[in-house]
Design an enzyme around this catalytic site. Sequence first.
Site, short mmCIF file in Angstrom:
data_model
loop_
_atom_site.label_atom_id
_atom_site.label_comp_id
_atom_site.label_asym_id
_atom_site.label_seq_id
_atom_site.Cartn_x
_atom_site.Cartn_y
_atom_site.Cartn_z
N HIS A 63 22.59 4.16 6.41
CA HIS A 63 23.37 3.32 5.48
C HIS A 63 23.50 3.96 4.10
O HIS A 63 24.35 3.57 3.32
CB HIS A 63 22.74 1.92 5.39
CG HIS A 63 21.50 1.86 4.55
ND1 HIS A 63 20.23 2.05 5.06
CD2 HIS A 63 21.34 1.62 3.20
CE1 HIS A 63 19.35 1.92 4.09
NE2 HIS A 63 19.98 1.66 2.95
N ASP A 114 19.06 3.19 12.07
CA ASP A 114 19.41 3.53 10.68
C ASP A 114 18.84 4.92 10.34
O ASP A 114 17.83 5.05 9.65
CB ASP A 114 18.86 2.47 9.74
CG ASP A 114 19.38 2.62 8.31
OD1 ASP A 114 20.37 3.38 8.12
OD2 ASP A 114 18.81 1.99 7.40
N SER A 126 15.90 3.69 -0.35
CA SER A 126 16.41 3.86 1.01
C SER A 126 16.59 5.33 1.37
O SER A 126 17.07 6.13 0.56
CB SER A 126 17.74 3.12 1.17
OG SER A 126 17.55 1.74 1.07
#
Length: 687
Positions: A478, A532, A630
């Site tokens: 992402h 992910d 992230s």
Amino acid sequence: MMLRLSLLLLLLSRSAYSTLLGWVESPGYPTGYLPHASLNWSRCAPKGHTLSIKLIHLDLEDSHDCENDAVKVFSNGNLIAVLCGKREFEELESSVNPSLHSTSGGCLTLTFHSDYSNIKRHTGFRGFYTDQDFDECEHNNPDNKCTQFCHNYIGGYHCSCRHGYYLDADKHTCTVSCTKDLSGLREGDISTPSWPSSYAENANCQYTLSVEDTLQLELHFSQDFDVEQSDGQCIDALRIETPSGTLGPFCGKTPPPSPLLTYSHHVQIHFTSDGYGTNKGFTLHFKTTEKVCQAVVTPHSTLTPQQPEYYPGETVTVTCELGYVANTQGTQTLISEYTTTCQITGVWTPTYACEPVDCGFPDIPEDGILELVDSDDRHTLYKDQIHFNCSSKYYTLEGDDTYTCSASGEWVSDGGKKEMPKCIEVCGKPEKLSTSVGRIMGGKDAKMGQIPWQLLIKEPSRGGASLINDRWAVTAAHVVENVQDTALRLYGGLIDGRKADRSPSVVMDSEKIIIHPGYIKGGEEPTNFDNDIALIRLASRVDLGPNLLPICLPEPNRGLVEDEQGTVSGWGTMGDTRVPAILKYAQVGVKSLTECQNTPFIPKTNKRMIFTNNMFCAGGERTDSCEKDSGGPFVTPMLAEGVDRYYLTGIVSWGAPCRERQYKGYYTKVENYVDWIKNTINTIETS
């Protein structure tokens, strides 16, 4: 007056060719020399002559080692006499004068000095020098190079020889005329000069035999063979030369094998002797027979069928030895055997040389990391060996380090491998560590080199990534799902995110971004972050160093244990909107499956986030990853002293907003994707 004249006549009588050139005497002679007197005298003889000094008077102050007053005589710069004190003429003539001479064509130098006093009024010295012919023929004279007779004349000498000898071109060596061309004769005899008496010294004989090319010459030696030998070495020697090579040297009491088959229609027999010895030599009878072919076509091969010799028209199969192939003069096919036929001229047709297999230079990467040891010595033939190592300490050799050129023309390692070794990055081993930990949200500042695999992504979405080798990085899907045309810039080898564009940080651009095919873009309010994970291929290989090193991938399906401790790091927010300048890291523990399945709700939609087996969650009291972390790494074991190696266990993926969650974040479980990572990298690197 009569005494002086008698002495002079006596000295002059030593050589009929001597010429009185002059006198040399001390200053003030004969009334006496003064203090601090000196004399430097030098003369040179012409070529073929010597110069000598005859002292007839010597009266100087005597001292230890003649350190006060002294006469010194030099021959070509070398000191030959130091004289002082008083000596009678008879003593001078017997013990001093014989040594006062130059070499042939050399120079004499005489020096005299006196010190500050001459109280007894010593009279000094006097002598005369003569130039006379040098007798080169004198016994033991090294200049005499005549091997037989020497004749001296004024200014030189010449050599002559006994009857039956002639003077060689060097004008010194006496030798015999023993060179004979016996071409055309099919039969005859050859002997050393003066056979059966002792052969001549300094002989250099050459006998040429030549017949039709369909015949070969046979040599039959007499058993009465005697050529000088010492300690197993040939002093004098017999050699037999044919177009295919030289036979010999032969010497001693044992003759060559008889008959000696030359397999050639053209032979040269050489015999040489030195200047000494009384050996008899040899005699031989030569004749001709029809030519046959030898049982050797080319070295490093065998013949089928095997016979001692072959007659014209017979055919054999030539098989090259293991590791050799026939040189078929430019044809593309390598063969190890061929057929050939014996010709009437005693040669095999066709004849191809069996040459060592050439494995060629091995294919190695041009990056210079995998390197050949002693690569300047590039031997690539059968049984040659090459050795590999890695040029940097940040790599380790995967595979064997020694390869041998095999008979099949391939490089094969000592372990039987045909693939070349590789230099694999040393992973998960930072050179600097600190055991203190904190939480990312206001957690502990990392030190340079402490987390060397951590990369920073600033745009289009701020996040992290991990270096897994010198050409690839891994991050969350992402983070890079909105990157256009693979245009992504990453920063490594730094801890201060504000200085990412400045040294010493390493700036890396992406060449390709591969998002896992199972990842589904979730939109503005995604509820599913399954798969992910994404790979980033860098545009060029990065230079590894203490501040930029890869992290190891975990073993597939290793399994996570509840409360297992790891370290998470990043430049994410600190529980509010603040973004830290310095890289933060913290210790967090893995949560139980039950707790991880209790996922948070999305505030706007009131939907619960989806948890899958490709995820795990972790966190601690007031310790967690946060927004903009992230894609960053979760490594195990946690950073601590004494840990051998660290592994990328998780990738920061998702979670509730930092201020709303109970210190629990969700991570992509990397162990589930190790095979996908390796297969994807291998496919792209080998395509």
